[in-house]
Write a protein that holds these residues in place. Structure first.
Motif, PDB file in Angstrom:
ATOM      1  N   ALA A 226      57.214  10.710  75.954  1.00 36.93           N
ATOM      2  CA  ALA A 226      55.982  11.454  76.178  1.00 36.93           C
ATOM      3  C   ALA A 226      54.965  11.082  75.120  1.00 36.93           C
ATOM      4  O   ALA A 226      55.318  10.781  73.977  1.00 36.93           O
ATOM      5  N   VAL A 227      53.690  11.110  75.512  1.00 35.65           N
ATOM      6  CA  VAL A 227      52.569  10.848  74.607  1.00 35.65           C
ATOM      7  C   VAL A 227      51.612  12.029  74.698  1.00 35.65           C
ATOM      8  O   VAL A 227      51.245  12.449  75.796  1.00 35.65           O
ATOM      9  N   MET A 228      51.209  12.535  73.531  1.00 34.18           N
ATOM     10  CA  MET A 228      50.274  13.656  73.497  1.00 34.18           C
ATOM     11  C   MET A 228      49.022  13.258  72.733  1.00 34.18           C
ATOM     12  O   MET A 228      49.101  12.686  71.639  1.00 34.18           O
ATOM     13  N   GLY A 229      47.868  13.572  73.293  1.00 35.59           N
ATOM     14  CA  GLY A 229      46.604  13.274  72.643  1.00 35.59           C
ATOM     15  C   GLY A 229      45.525  14.218  73.116  1.00 35.59           C
ATOM     16  O   GLY A 229      45.726  14.978  74.067  1.00 35.59           O
ATOM     17  N   ASP A 230      44.368  14.163  72.442  1.00 33.33           N
ATOM     18  CA  ASP A 230      43.246  15.006  72.863  1.00 33.33           C
ATOM     19  C   ASP A 230      42.085  14.189  73.408  1.00 33.33           C
ATOM     20  O   ASP A 230      41.166  14.761  73.996  1.00 33.33           O
ATOM     21  N   VAL A 231      42.112  12.865  73.228  1.00 32.77           N
ATOM     22  CA  VAL A 231      41.045  12.005  73.729  1.00 32.77           C
ATOM     23  C   VAL A 231      41.662  11.054  74.759  1.00 32.77           C
ATOM     24  O   VAL A 231      42.469  10.192  74.411  1.00 32.77           O
ATOM     25  N   PHE A 232      41.273  11.221  76.006  1.00 30.42           N
ATOM     26  CA  PHE A 232      41.889  10.433  77.067  1.00 30.42           C
ATOM     27  C   PHE A 232      41.764   8.936  76.793  1.00 30.42           C
ATOM     28  O   PHE A 232      42.747   8.197  76.865  1.00 30.42           O
ATOM     29  N   SER A 233      40.558   8.478  76.462  1.00 27.49           N
ATOM     30  CA  SER A 233      40.351   7.039  76.289  1.00 27.49           C
ATOM     31  C   SER A 233      41.225   6.465  75.181  1.00 27.49           C
ATOM     32  O   SER A 233      41.842   5.404  75.350  1.00 27.49           O
ATOM     33  N   LEU A 234      41.271   7.144  74.039  1.00 29.02           N
ATOM     34  CA  LEU A 234      41.985   6.613  72.880  1.00 29.02           C
ATOM     35  C   LEU A 234      43.492   6.797  72.983  1.00 29.02           C
ATOM     36  O   LEU A 234      44.256   5.923  72.556  1.00 29.02           O
ATOM     37  N   ASP A 235      43.929   7.933  73.509  1.00 32.67           N
ATOM     38  CA  ASP A 235      45.340   8.323  73.402  1.00 32.67           C
ATOM     39  C   ASP A 235      46.160   8.085  74.667  1.00 32.67           C
ATOM     40  O   ASP A 235      47.332   7.699  74.584  1.00 32.67           O
ATOM     41  N   LEU A 236      45.586   8.355  75.840  1.00 29.65           N
ATOM     42  CA  LEU A 236      46.392   8.433  77.056  1.00 29.65           C
ATOM     43  C   LEU A 236      46.115   7.332  78.073  1.00 29.65           C
ATOM     44  O   LEU A 236      46.965   7.069  78.934  1.00 29.65           O
ATOM     45  N   ALA A 237      44.948   6.698  78.000  1.00 31.01           N
ATOM     46  CA  ALA A 237      44.627   5.691  79.009  1.00 31.01           C
ATOM     47  C   ALA A 237      45.590   4.508  78.961  1.00 31.01           C
ATOM     48  O   ALA A 237      46.068   4.034  80.001  1.00 31.01           O
TER      49      ALA A 237
END
Length: 299
Positions: A226-237
């Motif tokens: 699992a990956v957790m982030g608050d900025v879609f572009s930087l963390d999850l895209a």
């Protein structure tokens, strides 16, 4: 199970530091402007209106491309303003042109110095950004047998200092045993420089770049569940794109978006449409626990 999480905005509340960053940026410019703070407020106001009217066209840049968008978080707003001011100066807009000449270099350089000033204030103890839920959440997650790696654009030293001050057994990546590791200076914002490799996810007007070589190398190395982030572009895209590609160890990766007041609606809508069943919004860190306990084979 392995969790890879961002730091700023996920385990911290960035609002106090972002306010300090913005204030330091404005103060540095005010020292250079003949009209002082009033002139800077006028120049920044015009730039901010332009960014807000077209957030998909402004933000944090990697080379000439946008790495994260103006409306994705409070730090990025300042990065985006600096980039817009440099654009205006290049177009010979009088106020930004004169101000950049007085600065002796790009607005990006002024923003970088302002950011360092804000982070130094945090390091002094004047600002305590760690989310109140962060330490209990990490302890509970570690106690449940989850290996946690914090991967962030912030420095390893900054993150270790804040986590250790909260009594957490954090260790630097590659520095001995431990299930709470920190891998700072990840440069998730750094995009590829070969046009043949440019890739993006289309989220309405937003073209979210996913060719992030340094971040991709970390994702492939860690192969998190699992990956957790608050900025879609930087963390999850990037992990979303790698899952779509069927990348080894990432073909079932799950995504958690730490939802903040600044989280844009377009990012939530894109995840709801394109990551149904393997993502969840997280309003409070403890809410992530049930998602992390779900079988990694969930689709």
């Amino acid at each position: 199970m392995k969790l890879l999480t961002d730091f700023d905005g996920v385990l911290t509340d960035i609002a106090p530091e972002a306010r300090r960053y913005r204030a330091a940026f404005e103060a540095r410019l005010a020292l250079l402007a003949p009209g002082g703070a009033a002139e800077v407020a006028e120049i920044l106001g015009a730039a901010e209106r332009a960014c807000a009217e077209a957030p998909h066209a402004h933000g944090w840049r990697s080379g000439e491309r946008i790495s994260a968008f103006f409306d994705e978080d409070l730090f990025i707003r300042v990065h985006g303003l600096a980039a817009r001011l440099d654009d205006d100066a290049d177009r010979d807009v009088a106020g930004p042109r004169r101000l950049r000449a007085a600065a002796g270099g790009a607005f990006k350089r002024v923003a970088t110095a302002a950011y360092a000033e804000a982070m130094a204030e945090t390091a002094s103890g004047a600002v305590r950004p760690l989310d109140p839920d962060a330490a209990p959440f990490l302890r509970a997650t570690l106690d449940a047998g989850v290996d946690v790696t914090v991967v962030s654009n912030s420095s390893t030293e900054r993150i270790l200092a804040l986590l250790r001050a909260a009594g957490l057994p954090a260790v630097a990546h590659g520095a001995g045993a431990g299930r709470l590791r920190v891998r700072g200076d990840a440069r998730k914002f750094e995009l590829g420089d070969d046009p043949r490799g440019f890739r993006a996810l289309a989220a309405g007007a937003y073209e979210v770049a996913v060719d992030r070589p340094r971040y991709e190398a970390i994702l492939r190395d860690k192969a998190p569940d699992a990956v957790m982030g608050d900025v879609f572009s930087l963390d999850l895209a990037a992990p979303l794109a790698l899952r779509r590609d069927g990348a080894a160890g990432l073909d079932r990766v799950r995504l958690l978006l730490r939802r903040r007041p600044y989280t844009p609606a377009w990012a939530l809508a894109f995840l709801a449409a394109e990551a149904s069943g393997f993502w969840t919004p997280v309003d409070r860190l403890p809410d992530a626990s049930a998602f992390l306990r779900r079988p990694s084979s969930a689709t």
